[in-house]
Design a protein around this motif. Structure first.
Motif, PDB file in Angstrom:
ATOM      1  N   ASN A   8      42.373  -5.935  26.416  1.00  0.00           N
ATOM      2  CA  ASN A   8      41.232  -5.020  26.524  1.00  0.00           C
ATOM      3  C   ASN A   8      41.677  -3.559  26.471  1.00  0.00           C
ATOM      4  OD1 ASN A   8      42.060  -4.600  29.303  1.00  0.00           O
ATOM      5  ND2 ASN A   8      41.022  -6.528  29.784  1.00  0.00           N
ATOM      6  N   PRO A  41      39.630 -11.455  17.180  1.00  0.00           N
ATOM      7  CA  PRO A  41      38.199 -11.810  17.109  1.00  0.00           C
ATOM      8  C   PRO A  41      37.293 -10.673  17.546  1.00  0.00           C
ATOM      9  CG  PRO A  41      39.437 -13.501  18.277  1.00  0.00           C
ATOM     10  CD  PRO A  41      40.344 -12.319  18.105  1.00  0.00           C
ATOM     11  N   VAL A  42      37.765  -9.839  18.443  1.00  0.00           N
ATOM     12  CA  VAL A  42      36.931  -8.762  18.961  1.00  0.00           C
ATOM     13  C   VAL A  42      36.718  -7.679  17.917  1.00  0.00           C
ATOM     14  CG1 VAL A  42      36.774  -6.979  20.741  1.00  0.00           C
ATOM     15  CG2 VAL A  42      37.635  -9.239  21.313  1.00  0.00           C
ATOM     16  N   ALA A  49      29.407 -10.720  21.381  1.00  0.00           N
ATOM     17  CA  ALA A  49      30.377  -9.882  22.064  1.00  0.00           C
ATOM     18  C   ALA A  49      31.129  -8.978  21.104  1.00  0.00           C
ATOM     19  CB  ALA A  49      31.366 -10.762  22.798  1.00  0.00           C
ATOM     20  N   CYS A  52      29.556  -5.717  20.337  1.00  0.00           N
ATOM     21  CA  CYS A  52      29.537  -4.745  21.427  1.00  0.00           C
ATOM     22  C   CYS A  52      30.888  -4.066  21.575  1.00  0.00           C
ATOM     23  CB  CYS A  52      29.092  -5.373  22.744  1.00  0.00           C
ATOM     24  SG  CYS A  52      30.394  -6.162  23.684  1.00  0.00           S
ATOM     25  N   ALA A  53      31.922  -4.683  21.014  1.00  0.00           N
ATOM     26  CA  ALA A  53      33.254  -4.117  21.197  1.00  0.00           C
ATOM     27  C   ALA A  53      33.595  -3.083  20.144  1.00  0.00           C
ATOM     28  CB  ALA A  53      34.288  -5.231  21.158  1.00  0.00           C
ATOM     29  N   TYR A  97      44.534 -17.127  30.892  1.00  0.00           N
ATOM     30  CA  TYR A  97      44.841 -16.057  29.949  1.00  0.00           C
ATOM     31  C   TYR A  97      45.520 -14.898  30.664  1.00  0.00           C
ATOM     32  CZ  TYR A  97      41.900 -18.215  26.353  1.00  0.00           C
ATOM     33  OH  TYR A  97      41.371 -19.057  25.422  1.00  0.00           O
TER      34      TYR A  97
ATOM     35  N   ARG B  13      30.426 -17.432  32.055  1.00  0.00           N
ATOM     36  CA  ARG B  13      30.611 -17.517  33.506  1.00  0.00           C
ATOM     37  C   ARG B  13      30.078 -18.849  33.999  1.00  0.00           C
ATOM     38  NH1 ARG B  13      31.591 -12.739  36.027  1.00  0.00           N
ATOM     39  NH2 ARG B  13      32.389 -14.142  37.622  1.00  0.00           N
ATOM     40  N   ARG B  47      24.836  -8.850  30.836  1.00  0.00           N
ATOM     41  CA  ARG B  47      26.114  -9.508  30.533  1.00  0.00           C
ATOM     42  C   ARG B  47      27.324  -8.628  30.879  1.00  0.00           C
ATOM     43  NH1 ARG B  47      26.920 -10.559  24.419  1.00  0.00           N
ATOM     44  NH2 ARG B  47      27.170  -8.315  24.547  1.00  0.00           N
ATOM     45  N   ASP B  48      27.281  -7.381  30.482  1.00  0.00           N
ATOM     46  CA  ASP B  48      28.432  -6.515  30.723  1.00  0.00           C
ATOM     47  C   ASP B  48      28.704  -6.318  32.210  1.00  0.00           C
ATOM     48  OD1 ASP B  48      28.791  -6.361  28.062  1.00  0.00           O
ATOM     49  OD2 ASP B  48      28.383  -4.217  27.862  1.00  0.00           O
ATOM     50  N   ASN B  71      31.920  -2.180  26.784  1.00  0.00           N
ATOM     51  CA  ASN B  71      32.706  -2.883  27.797  1.00  0.00           C
ATOM     52  C   ASN B  71      33.748  -3.766  27.110  1.00  0.00           C
ATOM     53  OD1 ASN B  71      33.694  -4.722  29.731  1.00  0.00           O
ATOM     54  ND2 ASN B  71      31.846  -4.496  30.965  1.00  0.00           N
ATOM     55  N   ARG B  72      34.989  -3.334  27.149  1.00  0.00           N
ATOM     56  CA  ARG B  72      36.065  -4.066  26.468  1.00  0.00           C
ATOM     57  C   ARG B  72      36.431  -5.347  27.205  1.00  0.00           C
ATOM     58  NH1 ARG B  72      35.623  -1.317  21.828  1.00  0.00           N
ATOM     59  NH2 ARG B  72      35.881   0.914  22.126  1.00  0.00           N
ATOM     60  N   VAL B  73      36.260  -5.346  28.499  1.00  0.00           N
ATOM     61  CA  VAL B  73      36.594  -6.541  29.286  1.00  0.00           C
ATOM     62  C   VAL B  73      35.650  -7.688  28.897  1.00  0.00           C
ATOM     63  CG1 VAL B  73      36.820  -7.503  31.602  1.00  0.00           C
ATOM     64  CG2 VAL B  73      37.449  -5.122  31.177  1.00  0.00           C
ATOM     65  N   ALA B  74      34.369  -7.349  28.771  1.00  0.00           N
ATOM     66  CA  ALA B  74      33.389  -8.357  28.364  1.00  0.00           C
ATOM     67  C   ALA B  74      33.704  -8.872  26.968  1.00  0.00           C
ATOM     68  CB  ALA B  74      31.977  -7.767  28.411  1.00  0.00           C
ATOM     69  N   ALA B  75      34.053  -7.969  26.074  1.00  0.00           N
ATOM     70  CA  ALA B  75      34.326  -8.365  24.694  1.00  0.00           C
ATOM     71  C   ALA B  75      35.477  -9.357  24.612  1.00  0.00           C
ATOM     72  CB  ALA B  75      34.621  -7.122  23.862  1.00  0.00           C
ATOM     73  N   VAL B  76      36.562  -9.055  25.316  1.00  0.00           N
ATOM     74  CA  VAL B  76      37.735  -9.940  25.270  1.00  0.00           C
ATOM     75  C   VAL B  76      37.424 -11.267  25.974  1.00  0.00           C
ATOM     76  CG1 VAL B  76      40.112 -10.268  26.048  1.00  0.00           C
ATOM     77  CG2 VAL B  76      39.421  -8.097  25.052  1.00  0.00           C
ATOM     78  N   LEU B  78      34.585 -12.741  26.408  1.00  0.00           N
ATOM     79  CA  LEU B  78      33.663 -13.571  25.634  1.00  0.00           C
ATOM     80  C   LEU B  78      34.337 -14.114  24.383  1.00  0.00           C
ATOM     81  CD1 LEU B  78      30.486 -11.398  26.139  1.00  0.00           C
ATOM     82  CD2 LEU B  78      30.856 -13.686  27.039  1.00  0.00           C
ATOM     83  N   SER B  79      35.262 -13.359  23.826  1.00  0.00           N
ATOM     84  CA  SER B  79      35.973 -13.886  22.651  1.00  0.00           C
ATOM     85  C   SER B  79      36.842 -15.076  23.047  1.00  0.00           C
ATOM     86  CB  SER B  79      36.813 -12.795  21.994  1.00  0.00           C
ATOM     87  OG  SER B  79      38.023 -12.603  22.690  1.00  0.00           O
ATOM     88  N   ARG B  80      37.294 -15.085  24.303  1.00  0.00           N
ATOM     89  CA  ARG B  80      38.065 -16.237  24.774  1.00  0.00           C
ATOM     90  C   ARG B  80      37.213 -17.503  24.777  1.00  0.00           C
ATOM     91  NH1 ARG B  80      40.808 -13.470  30.107  1.00  0.00           N
ATOM     92  NH2 ARG B  80      42.415 -12.263  29.028  1.00  0.00           N
ATOM     93  N   ARG B  83      32.725 -16.494  21.749  1.00  0.00           N
ATOM     94  CA  ARG B  83      31.423 -15.841  21.583  1.00  0.00           C
ATOM     95  C   ARG B  83      31.578 -14.435  21.040  1.00  0.00           C
ATOM     96  NH1 ARG B  83      31.563 -19.019  25.853  1.00  0.00           N
ATOM     97  NH2 ARG B  83      30.021 -20.676  25.903  1.00  0.00           N
TER      98      ARG B  83
END
Lengths: 138, 83
Positions: A8, A41-42, A49, A52-53, A97, B13, B47-48, B71-76, B78-80, B83
């Motif tokens: 991140n 993927p981001v 998601a 949004c990134a 992770y 979640r 979500r964020d 929100n980068r934390v959400a992005a990573v 969710l990619s896990r 999504r």
């Protein structure tokens, strides 16, 4: 001076290119191979998601190709890192992770930088997981 | 509308986390035939918040086009979950 960088953080810094990585200029950035898998993927312009990134994916693809970090698979650390993660335990509440990053930082004896507040809180007693604004003056 | 389980899958979640948010009034939901149903739009809005992010340095807070950094934390996270 090594610094393990979470995916991140890499994404945030890459999106702020060209100034994003200046904050880390005195560090040698290191990450597990997992970071690339997480970051790719981001950066893609798909729904949910990902959108949004990254709002400008073409710029981010360029930024990622210049990410200034070492992949630890090239350093011969992968096997050791897995041993560190699975053998003696992390002693903290890190998920699968996150454990990759935490165990690597512990193995290298350096700090891990993340934006994840939950991860930061769960690993607080380890003392080496910090946020980007906590790097200054330490 | 999404069930609690579907909503949990969508945000990566646990169902318990989603139920707690509904119970605390932080996520709007309706009840139909005894089941909680959640509007996908409302879910995306919160979500964020489910992925708290540490403070960003000033130079990271806006993108080059001036829009606020997402929100980068959400992005990573969710990619896990793919999504």
């Amino acid at each position: 001076l090594k610094l393990v960088i979470d995916a991140n953080v890499a994404i945030a810094a890459a999106a702020a290119n060209p100034v994003g990585f200046k904050r880390f200029r005195r560090f040698e950035l290191v990450a597990p191979p997992l970071m690339w898998i997480e970051a790719v993927p981001v950066r893609t312009p798909c729904s949910g998601a990902a959108s949004c990134a990254v709002s400008r994916p073409s710029q981010c693809v360029t930024a990622y190709s210049r990410l200034p970090y070492d992949d630890t698979s090239r350093m011969g650390l992968s096997r050791k890192r897995v041993g560190c993660s699975g053998g003696d335990g992390l002693g903290c509440r890190a998920k699968t992770y996150d454990a990759n990053y935490v165990s690597l930082a512990r193995l290298l004896g350096c700090r891990l930088i993340t934006l994840d507040a939950r991860m930061r809180r769960g690993t607080s007693r380890l003392g080496f997981v910090v946020g980007p604004t906590e790097l200054d003056g330490r | 509308m999404l069930t609690v389980t579907e909503a949990a899958e969508r945000v990566g979640r646990s169902p318990g986390t989603v139920r707690r948010r509904v119970r605390e009034g932080r996520l709007p939901a309706t009840t139909s035939h005894g089941k909680r149903l959640i509007d996908p739009g409302a879910l995306d809005e919160v979500r964020d918040e489910m992925y708290p992010m540490l403070p960003l340095p000033p130079e990271w807070q806006t993108l080059e086009d001036g829009s606020p950094a997402p929100n980068r934390v959400a992005a990573v996270a969710l990619s896990r979950h793919g999504r």
